[in-house]
Design an enzyme around this catalytic site. Structure first.
Site, PDB file in Angstrom:
ATOM      1  N   ARG A  51       0.809  -1.236   0.000  1.00  0.00           N
ATOM      2  CA  ARG A  51       0.000   0.000   0.000  1.00  0.00           C
ATOM      3  C   ARG A  51       0.836   1.278   0.000  1.00  0.00           C
ATOM      4  O   ARG A  51       0.318   2.369  -0.203  1.00  0.00           O
ATOM      5  CB  ARG A  51      -0.980  -0.017   1.169  1.00  0.00           C
ATOM      6  N   GLN A  55      14.345 -13.098   5.449  1.00  0.00           N
ATOM      7  CA  GLN A  55      13.189 -13.987   5.299  1.00  0.00           C
ATOM      8  C   GLN A  55      12.823 -13.962   3.812  1.00  0.00           C
ATOM      9  O   GLN A  55      12.316 -12.964   3.313  1.00  0.00           O
ATOM     10  CB  GLN A  55      12.021 -13.455   6.154  1.00  0.00           C
ATOM     11  N   GLY A 111       9.143  -3.147  12.555  1.00  0.00           N
ATOM     12  CA  GLY A 111       9.880  -2.034  11.951  1.00  0.00           C
ATOM     13  C   GLY A 111       8.984  -0.929  11.420  1.00  0.00           C
ATOM     14  O   GLY A 111       9.449   0.167  11.121  1.00  0.00           O
ATOM     15  N   ASN A 113       1.089   1.899   6.929  1.00  0.00           N
ATOM     16  CA  ASN A 113       0.833   1.023   5.787  1.00  0.00           C
ATOM     17  C   ASN A 113       0.684   1.770   4.472  1.00  0.00           C
ATOM     18  O   ASN A 113       0.663   1.153   3.421  1.00  0.00           O
ATOM     19  CB  ASN A 113      -0.436   0.200   6.027  1.00  0.00           C
ATOM     20  N   ASN A 166      35.976  38.919  10.294  1.00  0.00           N
ATOM     21  CA  ASN A 166      34.736  39.374   9.680  1.00  0.00           C
ATOM     22  C   ASN A 166      34.786  39.072   8.192  1.00  0.00           C
ATOM     23  O   ASN A 166      35.730  39.466   7.506  1.00  0.00           O
ATOM     24  CB  ASN A 166      34.577  40.884   9.899  1.00  0.00           C
ATOM     25  N   ALA A 181      30.236  40.789   2.890  1.00  0.00           N
ATOM     26  CA  ALA A 181      29.088  40.315   2.096  1.00  0.00           C
ATOM     27  C   ALA A 181      29.549  39.741   0.763  1.00  0.00           C
ATOM     28  O   ALA A 181      30.453  40.271   0.127  1.00  0.00           O
ATOM     29  CB  ALA A 181      28.128  41.472   1.852  1.00  0.00           C
ATOM     30  N   ARG A 188      42.561  42.877  -7.962  1.00  0.00           N
ATOM     31  CA  ARG A 188      41.497  43.267  -8.892  1.00  0.00           C
ATOM     32  C   ARG A 188      42.098  44.319  -9.815  1.00  0.00           C
ATOM     33  O   ARG A 188      43.148  44.888  -9.511  1.00  0.00           O
ATOM     34  CB  ARG A 188      40.305  43.838  -8.112  1.00  0.00           C
TER      35      ARG A 188
HETATM   36  C1  UD1 Z   1      -0.233  -8.304  13.019  1.00  0.00           C
HETATM   37  C2  UD1 Z   1      -0.752  -9.251  14.105  1.00  0.00           C
HETATM   38  C3  UD1 Z   1      -2.064  -8.691  14.670  1.00  0.00           C
HETATM   39  C4  UD1 Z   1      -1.857  -7.300  15.191  1.00  0.00           C
HETATM   40  C5  UD1 Z   1      -1.242  -6.400  14.103  1.00  0.00           C
HETATM   41  C6  UD1 Z   1      -0.859  -5.088  14.681  1.00  0.00           C
HETATM   42  C7  UD1 Z   1      -0.058 -11.518  13.546  1.00  0.00           C
HETATM   43  C8  UD1 Z   1      -0.462 -12.806  12.956  1.00  0.00           C
HETATM   44  N1  UD1 Z   1      -0.981 -10.548  13.549  1.00  0.00           N
HETATM   45  O1  UD1 Z   1      -1.157  -8.355  11.950  1.00  0.00           O
HETATM   46  O2  UD1 Z   1      -2.519  -9.512  15.715  1.00  0.00           O
HETATM   47  O3  UD1 Z   1      -3.058  -6.743  15.663  1.00  0.00           O
HETATM   48  O4  UD1 Z   1      -0.053  -7.002  13.554  1.00  0.00           O
HETATM   49  O5  UD1 Z   1      -0.428  -4.234  13.658  1.00  0.00           O
HETATM   50  O6  UD1 Z   1       1.080 -11.373  14.014  1.00  0.00           O
HETATM   51  N2  UD1 Z   1       6.293  -9.332   8.681  1.00  0.00           N
HETATM   52  C9  UD1 Z   1       7.431  -9.978   8.279  1.00  0.00           C
HETATM   53  N3  UD1 Z   1       7.321 -11.178   7.651  1.00  0.00           N
HETATM   54  C10 UD1 Z   1       6.130 -11.776   7.435  1.00  0.00           C
HETATM   55  C11 UD1 Z   1       4.958 -11.117   7.856  1.00  0.00           C
HETATM   56  C12 UD1 Z   1       5.072  -9.901   8.475  1.00  0.00           C
HETATM   57  O7  UD1 Z   1       8.545  -9.471   8.473  1.00  0.00           O
HETATM   58  O8  UD1 Z   1       6.127 -12.878   6.872  1.00  0.00           O
HETATM   59  C13 UD1 Z   1       6.415  -8.019   9.361  1.00  0.00           C
HETATM   60  C14 UD1 Z   1       5.817  -6.893   8.545  1.00  0.00           C
HETATM   61  O9  UD1 Z   1       6.815  -6.313   7.725  1.00  0.00           O
HETATM   62  C15 UD1 Z   1       5.336  -5.954   9.618  1.00  0.00           C
HETATM   63  C16 UD1 Z   1       4.971  -6.869  10.787  1.00  0.00           C
HETATM   64  O10 UD1 Z   1       5.674  -8.074  10.553  1.00  0.00           O
HETATM   65  O11 UD1 Z   1       6.365  -5.094  10.069  1.00  0.00           O
HETATM   66  C17 UD1 Z   1       3.478  -7.113  10.907  1.00  0.00           C
HETATM   67  O12 UD1 Z   1       3.020  -7.734   9.746  1.00  0.00           O
HETATM   68  P1  UD1 Z   1       1.595  -7.407   9.138  1.00  0.00           P
HETATM   69  O13 UD1 Z   1       1.424  -8.219   7.926  1.00  0.00           O
HETATM   70  O14 UD1 Z   1       1.404  -5.943   9.028  1.00  0.00           O
HETATM   71  O15 UD1 Z   1       0.654  -8.003  10.293  1.00  0.00           O
HETATM   72  P2  UD1 Z   1      -0.878  -7.746  10.476  1.00  0.00           P
HETATM   73  O16 UD1 Z   1      -1.630  -8.600   9.547  1.00  0.00           O
HETATM   74  O17 UD1 Z   1      -1.156  -6.302  10.474  1.00  0.00           O
HETATM   75 CA    CA Z   2       0.125  -4.231   9.949  1.00  0.00          CA
END
Ligand code: UD1
Ligand code: CA
Length: 447
Positions: free
Chosen positions: A15, A75, A104, A226, A359, A362, A422
């Site tokens: 997004r 990952q 993050g 997001n 000093n 200008a 000059r």
């Molecule tokens: C997650 C939580 C949810 C919580 C919400 C708060 C889980 C299953 N759900 O949902 O309960 O209310 O955050 O914002 O944990 N990320 C990875 N690798 C992945 C997936 C995610 O590094 O495979 C990182 C994303 O970059 C992000 C964070 O984990 O920084 C959260 O991931 P996101 O997909 O936003 O989780 P939500 O579905 O919002």
């Molecule tokens: Ca999220």
């Protein structure tokens, strides 16, 4: 208790509509990842692991720039938050202490909140950071059993009754390191999203007879980003907090809503900051300095009693000693302006040392760049540089020396000398009057 941070940042952030990984989008001059790392630093962690995925090399570079001791793991496929945490397992295999999972893309978690979580760890095996959501939307819901946290249910998997719960999961979780990874190993992906949910560790822990609890924080702290709109909102939130903090710290801001701070700006008590000033990263302004309107500062240090601006630009490496003056339309880069020296109008001072009390007239320019290399200009103490002097570096001007206005200085000027470089002036008697007459006559004939 020693702590290890695990910061998740593998997501692409669809997004954001960007080529840049989401966690590298900036708030107050620093990637949001750095804000999360900075929040975690308050626990004085022994280890920090960042989980990168999309454009991992860029994420690693930014993480290492902030903290060279951080470990970045990759990952490859984003299979869920538990899978993301699992990538840190090998790195933390020998770690004895608590592990704290942060996101993050959630930059506003306060140090006090993290401290409260570590405190709660004394009495509970798993500590989850929760908040009362005004609009719980798609957050994971915290299912309580009295004071204990029983489990977390993701929105997609929740029943209507569970969706009615307003206590939500922020994503921040603390547990003993070995316990955390042992629970993560047991997480499956049989759920509505087909993902490995970190949130499942709560129910798994309870089934093993471990305890879980919730520490609550204000919803504002858990603000996750997001989209570009949320990024802009986060910037506004940051700026409001920074302005309030500066005022509380005894800084005068005549129009706080027009001043922009960086994540690391330091301003001393009784400093004055006039309207429309922008601080980039790496600025320290000492007590009692004045930053006048419309100035832009970055990577610089302004000492006590100095007055900067209006309309000044201080770039990285600008070092202003006490009681110096840098006035309107002056740019200073990688230069030391020593005590009491003045550069008041329309100048460029780059790669230079200006001695005490000197000093600079200008329009003076240090010509520091030959198109390939940068060169240094050294100006001694109590020097008078005449207006519109070009100092062609490398060059030095000795103590108590002067340059004549309009000079192009290409050779060193010894102490106490006056350099004039000059063309000599010549006055042609009556020439102007005759020239005017001729021109006016021509105009009359042409009409
Ligand atoms: C997650 C939580 C949810 C919580 C919400 C708060 C889980 C299953 N759900 O949902 O309960 O209310 O955050 O914002 O944990 N990320 C990875 N690798 C992945 C997936 C995610 O590094 O495979 C990182 C994303 O970059 C992000 C964070 O984990 O920084 C959260 O991931 P996101 O997909 O936003 O989780 P939500 O579905 O919002
Ligand atoms: Ca999220």
């Amino acid at each position: 208790m020693t702590t290890a941070l695990i910061i998740l940042g593998a997501g692409l952030g669809t997004r954001m509509n960007s080529d840049l990984p989401k966690v590298l989008h900036q708030i107050a001059g620093a990637p949001m990842l750095v804000h999360a790392m900075q929040a975690g630093q308050s626990l004085d962690p022994a280890r920090c692991v960042v989980v990168a995925g999309y454009e991992a090399a860029q994420v690693e570079k930014a993480a290492l720039a902030y903290d060279p001791d951080v470990t970045v793991v990759v990952q490859d496929a984003q299979l869920g938050t538990a899978h993301a945490v699992a990538q840190a397992k090998a790195t933390l295999a020998d770690f004895d202490g608590d592990a704290l999972v942060l996101y993050g893309d959630t930059p506003f978690i306060r140090p006090d909140t993290l401290a409260a979580m570590i405190e709660a760890r004394q009495t509970h095996d798993i500590v989850v950071l929760g908040f009362q959501a005004e609009d719980p939307a798609r957050y994971g819901r915290l299912v309580m059993q009295g004071d204990a946290l029983d489990r977390i249910v993701e929105f997609k998997d929740a029943t209507d009754a569970e969706r009615a719960i307003t206590l939500c999961n922020s994503g921040v979780i603390a547990a003993d390191n070995a316990t955390l990874f042992s629970l993560i190993d047991a997480v499956g992906n049989d759920n509505a999203a087909g993902e490995y949910y970190l949130t499942d560790i709560v129910a798994l822990a309870r089934a093993r007879g471990l305890s879980a609890t919730v520490v609550e924080c204000a919803e504002a702290e858990t603000l996750g980003i997001n989209s570009r709109f949320e990024l802009a909102q986060a910037e506004a939130v940051f700026q409001n907090i920074a302005r309030m903090t500066a005022l509380d710290d005894g800084v005068t801001l005549t129009a706080p809503e027009t001043v922009y701070f960086a994540y690391d700006t330091v301003i001393g008590r009784d400093a004055v900051v006039e309207p429309n000033v922008v601080f980039g990263p790496g600025v320290t302004v000492e007590s009692g300095a004045t930053i006048r309107a419309f100035s832009h500062l970055e990577g610089c240090h302004v000492s006590r009693g100095a007055i900067v601006g209006p309309y000044a630009r201080l770039r990285p490496g600008a070092e202003l000693a006490e009681n110096t003056r840098v006035g309107n339309f002056v740019e200073v880069k990688n230069a030391v302006i020593n005590e009491g020296a003045k550069v008041n109008h329309l100048s460029y001072i780059g790669d230079a040392d200006i001695g005490p009390r000197s000093n600079i007239g200008a329009g003076t320019i240090t010509c520091n760049y030959d198109g390939v290399f940068k060169h240094h200009t050294t100006i001694g103490a109590d020097v008078f540089i005449g207006s519109n002097t070009m100092l062609v570096a490398p060059v030095s001007v000795g103590d108590h020396a002067m340059t004549a206005s309009g000079s192009v200085i290409t050779r060193d000027v010894p102490d106490g000398d006056l350099a004039v470089a000059r063309a000599k002036q010549e006055n042609k008697t009556g020439f102007a009057l005759r020239l005017f007459e001729k021109l006016r006559a021509k105009k009359a004939k042409d009409q």
